[in-house]
Design a protein around this motif. Sequence first.
Motif, short mmCIF file in Angstrom:
data_model
loop_
_atom_site.label_atom_id
_atom_site.label_comp_id
_atom_site.label_asym_id
_atom_site.label_seq_id
_atom_site.Cartn_x
_atom_site.Cartn_y
_atom_site.Cartn_z
N LYS A 70 -41.46 -16.49 41.87
CA LYS A 70 -40.85 -17.24 40.77
C LYS A 70 -39.76 -18.17 41.30
N ARG A 73 -41.45 -21.14 42.98
CA ARG A 73 -42.07 -22.03 41.99
C ARG A 73 -41.03 -22.85 41.25
N GLN A 74 -39.90 -22.24 40.90
CA GLN A 74 -38.84 -22.98 40.20
C GLN A 74 -38.21 -24.03 41.11
#
Length: 110
Positions: A70, A73-74
Amino acid sequence: METLELINSVMPYVVGAVIAWLVATGRMGYAKGTIQRPDPRRVADVPVPAEAQERARELAKAGKRVAAVKEIRQATGLPLQPALDVVAALRQGIVLPVEPGEARDRPLDP
């Protein structure tokens, strides 16, 4: 009525046999390669901000792989599969470039 009962009693076995055949012959799921294992070599030239690399590396080493993905991806906007590859690379100690075109031959800071 007897025919319908016979069909209902045999149907789970038929469906199971068909699914087993599809998986065994590579026409369905992992056997065909629709799901790829993380491979750090695919992302050797993907630029990832240094802060995101450090946070994701710490999360991955702590066993929090989902949080690490995560984070990547951010920070980068990468799709799921490349983000998984980046986390796999970071877990193996590979340092990814911070800027596009940057050399990857930097040593890993302890």
